[in-house]
Design an enzyme around this catalytic site. Structure first.
Site: not given
Lengths: 253, 123
Positions: A1-2
Protein backbone atom coordinates in the site's frame (compact mmCIF):
# COMPACT_ATOMS: atom_id res chain seq x y z
CA UNK A 1 0.00 0.00 0.00
CA UNK A 2 0.94 3.63 -0.52
CA UNK A 3 -0.86 6.35 1.45
CA UNK A 4 -0.14 10.05 1.37
CA UNK A 5 -1.54 13.34 2.63
CA UNK A 6 -0.44 16.51 0.82
CA UNK A 7 -1.21 20.18 1.50
CA UNK A 8 -1.63 22.51 -1.46
CA UNK A 9 -0.52 26.18 -1.38
CA UNK A 10 -4.04 27.25 -0.27
CA UNK A 11 -3.85 24.94 2.76
CA UNK A 12 -6.25 22.33 1.35
CA UNK A 13 -5.44 18.72 2.27
CA UNK A 14 -5.55 15.87 -0.24
CA UNK A 15 -5.46 12.33 1.15
CA UNK A 16 -4.95 9.46 -1.28
CA UNK A 17 -4.03 5.78 -1.29
CA UNK A 18 -3.35 2.65 -3.30
CA UNK A 19 -4.70 -0.42 -1.54
CA UNK A 20 -2.34 -3.30 -2.31
CA UNK A 21 -3.17 -6.71 -0.80
CA UNK A 22 -2.77 -10.42 -1.39
CA UNK A 23 0.98 -10.99 -1.50
CA UNK A 24 1.98 -14.69 -1.84
CA UNK A 25 -1.65 -15.80 -1.61
CA UNK A 26 -1.74 -17.47 -4.99
CA UNK A 27 -0.56 -16.49 -8.51
CA UNK A 28 -2.71 -16.85 -11.65
CA UNK A 29 -0.22 -17.97 -14.32
CA UNK A 30 -2.69 -17.49 -17.12
CA UNK A 31 -3.49 -13.87 -16.30
CA UNK A 32 -0.07 -13.02 -14.81
CA UNK A 33 -1.82 -11.69 -11.72
CA UNK A 34 -2.33 -12.45 -8.04
CA UNK A 35 -5.47 -14.46 -7.21
CA UNK A 36 -6.64 -12.47 -4.18
CA UNK A 37 -6.54 -8.94 -5.69
CA UNK A 38 -8.46 -10.28 -8.71
CA UNK A 39 -11.15 -11.61 -6.35
CA UNK A 40 -11.16 -8.44 -4.23
CA UNK A 41 -11.66 -5.98 -7.12
CA UNK A 42 -15.34 -6.91 -7.76
CA UNK A 43 -15.96 -6.40 -4.02
CA UNK A 44 -14.70 -2.80 -3.93
CA UNK A 45 -17.53 -0.42 -2.99
CA UNK A 46 -17.86 3.17 -1.80
CA UNK A 47 -20.14 3.44 1.24
CA UNK A 48 -22.00 6.45 2.63
CA UNK A 49 -22.65 5.67 6.33
CA UNK A 50 -25.71 7.69 7.38
CA UNK A 51 -27.49 8.33 10.66
CA UNK A 52 -30.64 10.48 11.07
CA UNK A 53 -30.53 10.97 7.32
CA UNK A 54 -27.13 12.66 7.24
CA UNK A 55 -23.68 11.39 6.41
CA UNK A 56 -21.56 10.30 9.37
CA UNK A 57 -18.62 9.14 7.26
CA UNK A 58 -17.77 7.75 3.84
CA UNK A 59 -15.44 4.89 3.01
CA UNK A 60 -14.04 2.62 0.34
CA UNK A 61 -14.65 -0.95 1.43
CA UNK A 62 -14.52 -4.55 0.39
CA UNK A 63 -18.12 -5.81 0.51
CA UNK A 64 -18.48 -8.17 3.47
CA UNK A 65 -15.75 -6.42 5.49
CA UNK A 66 -17.24 -4.30 8.29
CA UNK A 67 -13.97 -2.68 9.35
CA UNK A 68 -12.39 0.35 7.66
CA UNK A 69 -9.17 0.66 5.64
CA UNK A 70 -9.99 3.95 3.86
CA UNK A 71 -12.42 6.60 5.02
CA UNK A 72 -13.37 10.20 5.53
CA UNK A 73 -15.49 12.12 8.00
CA UNK A 74 -16.46 15.01 5.69
CA UNK A 75 -15.02 18.39 6.73
CA UNK A 76 -13.35 16.75 9.73
CA UNK A 77 -10.66 14.16 8.98
CA UNK A 78 -9.51 11.42 6.61
CA UNK A 79 -7.98 8.08 7.53
CA UNK A 80 -6.20 5.25 5.75
CA UNK A 81 -4.23 2.33 7.19
CA UNK A 82 -1.31 0.39 5.73
CA UNK A 83 -0.05 -2.99 6.80
CA UNK A 84 2.94 -3.10 9.14
CA UNK A 85 5.03 -6.23 9.55
CA UNK A 86 6.55 -7.03 12.93
CA UNK A 87 7.60 -10.15 14.76
CA UNK A 88 5.32 -9.00 17.57
CA UNK A 89 2.48 -9.50 15.12
CA UNK A 90 -1.21 -10.23 14.95
CA UNK A 91 -0.82 -13.91 15.69
CA UNK A 92 0.32 -13.01 19.21
CA UNK A 93 -2.69 -10.73 19.60
CA UNK A 94 -5.01 -13.48 18.39
CA UNK A 95 -3.42 -15.99 20.79
CA UNK A 96 -3.93 -13.58 23.70
CA UNK A 97 -7.53 -13.06 22.57
CA UNK A 98 -8.20 -16.81 22.45
CA UNK A 99 -6.62 -17.19 25.91
CA UNK A 100 -9.04 -14.57 27.22
CA UNK A 101 -6.75 -11.51 27.37
CA UNK A 102 -8.98 -9.14 25.45
CA UNK A 103 -7.73 -5.60 26.20
CA UNK A 104 -6.60 -4.98 22.63
CA UNK A 105 -8.62 -3.80 19.62
CA UNK A 106 -8.88 -5.51 16.24
CA UNK A 107 -7.29 -3.03 13.86
CA UNK A 108 -10.19 -2.55 11.45
CA UNK A 109 -12.77 -2.26 14.22
CA UNK A 110 -10.69 0.57 15.73
CA UNK A 111 -10.59 2.47 12.43
CA UNK A 112 -14.34 1.93 12.03
CA UNK A 113 -15.00 3.20 15.55
CA UNK A 114 -12.79 6.25 14.98
CA UNK A 115 -14.51 7.16 11.70
CA UNK A 116 -17.95 6.63 13.25
CA UNK A 117 -17.43 8.29 16.63
CA UNK A 118 -14.41 10.64 16.73
CA UNK A 119 -15.37 14.30 16.42
CA UNK A 120 -12.03 15.82 15.42
CA UNK A 121 -8.59 15.17 13.95
CA UNK A 122 -7.05 15.54 17.42
CA UNK A 123 -9.41 13.01 18.97
CA UNK A 124 -8.90 10.58 16.09
CA UNK A 125 -5.13 10.97 16.45
CA UNK A 126 -5.30 10.21 20.18
CA UNK A 127 -7.46 7.12 19.72
CA UNK A 128 -5.26 5.75 16.93
CA UNK A 129 -2.07 6.49 18.89
CA UNK A 130 -3.07 5.16 22.31
CA UNK A 131 -5.48 2.25 21.83
CA UNK A 132 -3.84 -1.13 22.35
CA UNK A 133 -4.00 -3.25 19.17
CA UNK A 134 -3.91 -6.94 18.35
CA UNK A 135 -1.58 -6.27 15.39
CA UNK A 136 0.90 -3.54 14.39
CA UNK A 137 -0.23 -1.04 11.72
CA UNK A 138 0.41 2.35 10.08
CA UNK A 139 -2.41 4.87 10.38
CA UNK A 140 -2.23 7.81 8.00
CA UNK A 141 -4.46 10.62 9.26
CA UNK A 142 -5.39 13.92 7.63
CA UNK A 143 -7.28 16.78 9.31
CA UNK A 144 -9.12 19.82 7.97
CA UNK A 145 -6.64 22.57 8.93
CA UNK A 146 -3.27 23.51 7.49
CA UNK A 147 -0.50 21.31 8.91
CA UNK A 148 -2.90 18.58 10.12
CA UNK A 149 -1.54 15.31 8.80
CA UNK A 150 0.43 12.54 10.46
CA UNK A 151 1.79 9.07 10.09
CA UNK A 152 1.08 7.04 13.24
CA UNK A 153 3.39 4.02 13.36
CA UNK A 154 1.91 1.52 15.75
CA UNK A 155 3.26 -1.50 17.50
CA UNK A 156 0.63 -3.50 19.37
CA UNK A 157 1.19 -1.35 22.45
CA UNK A 158 3.04 1.83 21.42
CA UNK A 159 3.01 4.75 18.99
CA UNK A 160 6.51 4.99 17.52
CA UNK A 161 8.12 8.18 16.14
CA UNK A 162 4.98 10.02 15.02
CA UNK A 163 5.64 12.04 11.84
CA UNK A 164 3.65 15.21 11.11
CA UNK A 165 3.43 17.71 8.27
CA UNK A 166 5.80 20.64 8.78
CA UNK A 167 5.17 23.22 6.09
CA UNK A 168 7.75 25.66 7.46
CA UNK A 169 10.38 22.95 7.24
CA UNK A 170 9.28 22.17 3.69
CA UNK A 171 7.45 18.96 4.56
CA UNK A 172 4.23 19.63 2.63
CA UNK A 173 3.29 15.96 2.36
CA UNK A 174 3.63 12.79 4.41
CA UNK A 175 3.86 9.46 2.59
CA UNK A 176 3.79 5.90 3.94
CA UNK A 177 4.21 2.56 2.19
CA UNK A 178 4.86 -0.47 4.43
CA UNK A 179 8.14 0.41 6.15
CA UNK A 180 8.95 2.54 9.21
CA UNK A 181 9.63 6.06 7.98
CA UNK A 182 12.90 6.29 9.94
CA UNK A 183 14.25 3.13 8.24
CA UNK A 184 15.24 2.41 4.61
CA UNK A 185 12.63 0.27 2.84
CA UNK A 186 13.55 -3.23 1.71
CA UNK A 187 15.40 -2.61 -1.58
CA UNK A 188 13.26 -5.27 -3.29
CA UNK A 189 10.11 -3.38 -2.37
CA UNK A 190 11.03 0.30 -2.43
CA UNK A 191 7.87 2.10 -3.52
CA UNK A 192 8.65 5.04 -1.21
CA UNK A 193 11.53 6.41 -3.31
CA UNK A 194 9.72 6.53 -6.68
CA UNK A 195 6.60 7.96 -5.01
CA UNK A 196 8.59 10.72 -3.26
CA UNK A 197 10.55 11.41 -6.45
CA UNK A 198 7.27 12.03 -8.31
CA UNK A 199 5.78 14.11 -5.46
CA UNK A 200 8.92 16.27 -5.37
CA UNK A 201 8.91 16.56 -9.15
CA UNK A 202 5.25 17.68 -9.00
CA UNK A 203 6.09 20.35 -6.34
CA UNK A 204 3.60 21.81 -3.88
CA UNK A 205 2.64 24.52 -6.34
CA UNK A 206 1.16 21.90 -8.68
CA UNK A 207 -0.23 19.38 -6.23
CA UNK A 208 -3.88 18.50 -6.84
CA UNK A 209 -6.16 15.48 -6.93
CA UNK A 210 -5.11 15.04 -10.57
CA UNK A 211 -1.35 15.09 -9.96
CA UNK A 212 -1.67 12.90 -6.87
CA UNK A 213 -3.48 10.35 -9.04
CA UNK A 214 -0.54 10.55 -11.48
CA UNK A 215 1.87 9.65 -8.65
CA UNK A 216 -0.28 6.68 -7.61
CA UNK A 217 -0.40 5.55 -11.25
CA UNK A 218 3.40 5.38 -11.62
CA UNK A 219 5.00 1.91 -11.40
CA UNK A 220 6.00 0.40 -8.95
CA UNK A 221 3.70 2.56 -6.75
CA UNK A 222 1.08 0.97 -9.01
CA UNK A 223 1.80 -2.76 -9.01
CA UNK A 224 0.13 -6.17 -9.41
CA UNK A 225 -1.24 -6.06 -5.86
CA UNK A 226 -3.01 -2.69 -6.33
CA UNK A 227 -6.77 -3.23 -6.16
CA UNK A 228 -8.02 0.35 -5.91
CA UNK A 229 -6.96 3.99 -5.69
CA UNK A 230 -8.93 6.40 -3.51
CA UNK A 231 -8.70 10.20 -3.58
CA UNK A 232 -10.18 12.23 -0.69
CA UNK A 233 -10.63 16.01 -0.27
CA UNK A 234 -11.85 16.58 3.29
CA UNK A 235 -12.85 20.24 2.84
CA UNK A 236 -15.10 19.31 -0.08
CA UNK A 237 -16.31 16.13 1.59
CA UNK A 238 -15.34 14.36 -1.66
CA UNK A 239 -14.20 10.72 -1.88
CA UNK A 240 -13.67 8.97 -5.22
CA UNK A 241 -12.25 5.52 -5.95
CA UNK A 242 -11.11 3.63 -9.00
CA UNK A 243 -10.35 -0.04 -9.62
CA UNK A 244 -6.76 -0.43 -10.85
CA UNK A 245 -4.94 -2.67 -13.32
CA UNK A 246 -1.18 -2.88 -13.81
CA UNK A 247 -0.31 -3.88 -17.37
CA UNK A 248 2.90 -5.85 -17.95
CA UNK A 249 5.72 -5.33 -17.35
CA UNK A 250 4.74 -4.61 -13.78
CA UNK A 251 6.21 -5.40 -10.37
CA UNK A 252 4.41 -8.22 -8.54
CA UNK A 253 4.37 -5.99 -5.41
CA UNK B 1 9.78 5.07 -21.03
CA UNK B 2 9.68 2.01 -18.83
CA UNK B 3 12.75 0.45 -17.20
CA UNK B 4 12.51 -3.20 -18.33
CA UNK B 5 14.16 -4.62 -15.26
CA UNK B 6 12.63 -4.80 -11.77
CA UNK B 7 11.35 -2.72 -10.11
CA UNK B 8 10.16 -1.45 -13.52
CA UNK B 9 10.34 2.12 -12.25
CA UNK B 10 8.62 4.36 -14.72
CA UNK B 11 9.17 8.03 -15.32
CA UNK B 12 6.57 9.88 -13.28
CA UNK B 13 3.23 9.58 -15.04
CA UNK B 14 1.21 12.69 -15.98
CA UNK B 15 -2.24 13.30 -17.35
CA UNK B 16 -3.64 10.08 -15.89
CA UNK B 17 -6.73 11.79 -14.43
CA UNK B 18 -9.61 11.44 -15.12
CA UNK B 19 -8.87 7.72 -15.05
CA UNK B 20 -8.97 5.81 -18.35
CA UNK B 21 -6.81 3.44 -20.40
CA UNK B 22 -4.99 0.24 -19.41
CA UNK B 23 -4.44 1.11 -15.72
CA UNK B 24 -8.11 1.89 -15.10
CA UNK B 25 -10.10 -1.16 -14.07
CA UNK B 26 -13.48 0.52 -13.63
CA UNK B 27 -15.51 2.87 -11.47
CA UNK B 28 -16.66 1.99 -7.94
CA UNK B 29 -20.35 1.80 -7.04
CA UNK B 30 -21.78 3.86 -4.18
CA UNK B 31 -24.00 2.31 -1.47
CA UNK B 32 -25.61 3.68 1.64
CA UNK B 33 -25.39 1.93 5.00
CA UNK B 34 -28.06 3.19 7.37
CA UNK B 35 -26.62 3.23 10.89
CA UNK B 36 -30.14 3.72 12.31
CA UNK B 37 -30.96 0.14 11.29
CA UNK B 38 -30.25 -2.78 13.61
CA UNK B 39 -26.63 -3.90 12.96
CA UNK B 40 -27.70 -7.20 11.47
CA UNK B 41 -29.77 -5.40 8.82
CA UNK B 42 -27.33 -2.64 7.80
CA UNK B 43 -25.42 -4.47 5.06
CA UNK B 44 -28.32 -6.44 3.55
CA UNK B 45 -28.84 -4.27 0.45
CA UNK B 46 -25.11 -4.11 -0.35
CA UNK B 47 -24.46 -7.80 0.29
CA UNK B 48 -27.47 -8.85 -1.77
CA UNK B 49 -25.82 -7.07 -4.72
CA UNK B 50 -22.34 -8.44 -4.04
CA UNK B 51 -22.98 -11.89 -2.63
CA UNK B 52 -21.78 -13.83 -5.69
CA UNK B 53 -18.49 -11.94 -5.67
CA UNK B 54 -18.19 -12.51 -1.91
CA UNK B 55 -18.79 -16.26 -2.35
CA UNK B 56 -16.03 -16.36 -5.00
CA UNK B 57 -13.66 -14.42 -2.72
CA UNK B 58 -14.32 -16.68 0.26
CA UNK B 59 -13.81 -19.73 -1.94
CA UNK B 60 -10.38 -18.38 -2.92
CA UNK B 61 -9.49 -18.11 0.79
CA UNK B 62 -10.75 -21.67 1.37
CA UNK B 63 -8.66 -22.92 -1.57
CA UNK B 64 -5.71 -21.24 0.09
CA UNK B 65 -6.53 -22.93 3.42
CA UNK B 66 -6.77 -26.30 1.65
CA UNK B 67 -3.45 -25.67 -0.10
CA UNK B 68 -1.87 -24.99 3.30
CA UNK B 69 -3.57 -27.94 5.03
CA UNK B 70 -4.68 -30.46 2.35
CA UNK B 71 -6.49 -32.60 4.93
CA UNK B 72 -9.23 -29.92 5.07
CA UNK B 73 -8.80 -29.60 8.85
CA UNK B 74 -8.09 -25.87 8.59
CA UNK B 75 -11.33 -25.32 6.69
CA UNK B 76 -13.20 -27.34 9.31
CA UNK B 77 -11.58 -25.21 12.02
CA UNK B 78 -12.74 -22.04 10.25
CA UNK B 79 -16.33 -23.26 9.96
CA UNK B 80 -16.60 -24.79 13.43
CA UNK B 81 -14.29 -22.87 15.75
CA UNK B 82 -14.49 -19.29 14.50
CA UNK B 83 -18.28 -18.93 15.08
CA UNK B 84 -17.61 -19.73 18.75
CA UNK B 85 -15.69 -16.46 19.06
CA UNK B 86 -18.35 -14.22 17.45
CA UNK B 87 -19.69 -12.96 20.77
CA UNK B 88 -16.21 -12.10 22.00
CA UNK B 89 -15.92 -9.62 19.10
CA UNK B 90 -17.06 -6.08 19.80
CA UNK B 91 -20.66 -5.01 19.26
CA UNK B 92 -22.01 -3.93 16.71
CA UNK B 93 -19.44 -5.55 14.43
CA UNK B 94 -20.33 -9.06 15.59
CA UNK B 95 -23.99 -8.46 14.79
CA UNK B 96 -23.12 -6.92 11.43
CA UNK B 97 -21.09 -10.02 10.53
CA UNK B 98 -24.02 -12.26 11.47
CA UNK B 99 -26.22 -10.19 9.16
CA UNK B 100 -23.69 -10.51 6.32
CA UNK B 101 -23.59 -14.30 6.76
CA UNK B 102 -27.40 -14.43 6.65
CA UNK B 103 -27.70 -12.13 3.63
CA UNK B 104 -24.97 -13.89 1.61
CA UNK B 105 -25.38 -17.51 2.70
CA UNK B 106 -21.64 -17.58 3.45
CA UNK B 107 -20.93 -19.57 6.64
CA UNK B 108 -20.39 -17.27 9.65
CA UNK B 109 -16.88 -18.64 10.30
CA UNK B 110 -15.80 -17.60 6.82
CA UNK B 111 -17.28 -14.10 7.22
CA UNK B 112 -15.40 -13.78 10.51
CA UNK B 113 -12.13 -14.95 8.92
CA UNK B 114 -12.58 -12.38 6.11
CA UNK B 115 -13.01 -9.66 8.76
CA UNK B 116 -10.05 -10.58 10.96
CA UNK B 117 -7.82 -11.46 8.02
CA UNK B 118 -5.50 -8.54 8.78
CA UNK B 119 -4.44 -10.04 12.11
CA UNK B 120 -4.44 -13.60 10.75
CA UNK B 121 -2.42 -12.63 7.67
CA UNK B 122 0.50 -11.43 9.83
CA UNK B 123 1.08 -15.12 10.55
Amino acid sequence: CTSLVAEDPEGNLIHARNLDFGLFLGWDKKNHSWVIPDKLKPLVVNVDFRRNNSTVFKSTNFAGYVGMLTGMQPNSFTLTMNERFSLDGGYIGILEWILGKRDGMWMSFLTRSVLENATSYAQAQKLLSDTKLLAPAYFILGGNQTGEASIITRSRTHNLNPLELDIKQGRWYVLETNYDHWKTPLFLDDRRTPAMKCMNQTTQANISVQTVYDVLSTKPVLNKLTTYTTLMQVSKGKLESFIRVCPNPCMPW
Amino acid sequence: SLQYVPPYTEDCRTGMYPPSGPTFGGAVTWYTVNLDLPPSKRWTELITDKKNDLIIMVQAIKDLADALVPSGRLEELIDQALPLMIDTLPYPFNEEMKGIATASGVPLGEVILFNIFYEVFTV
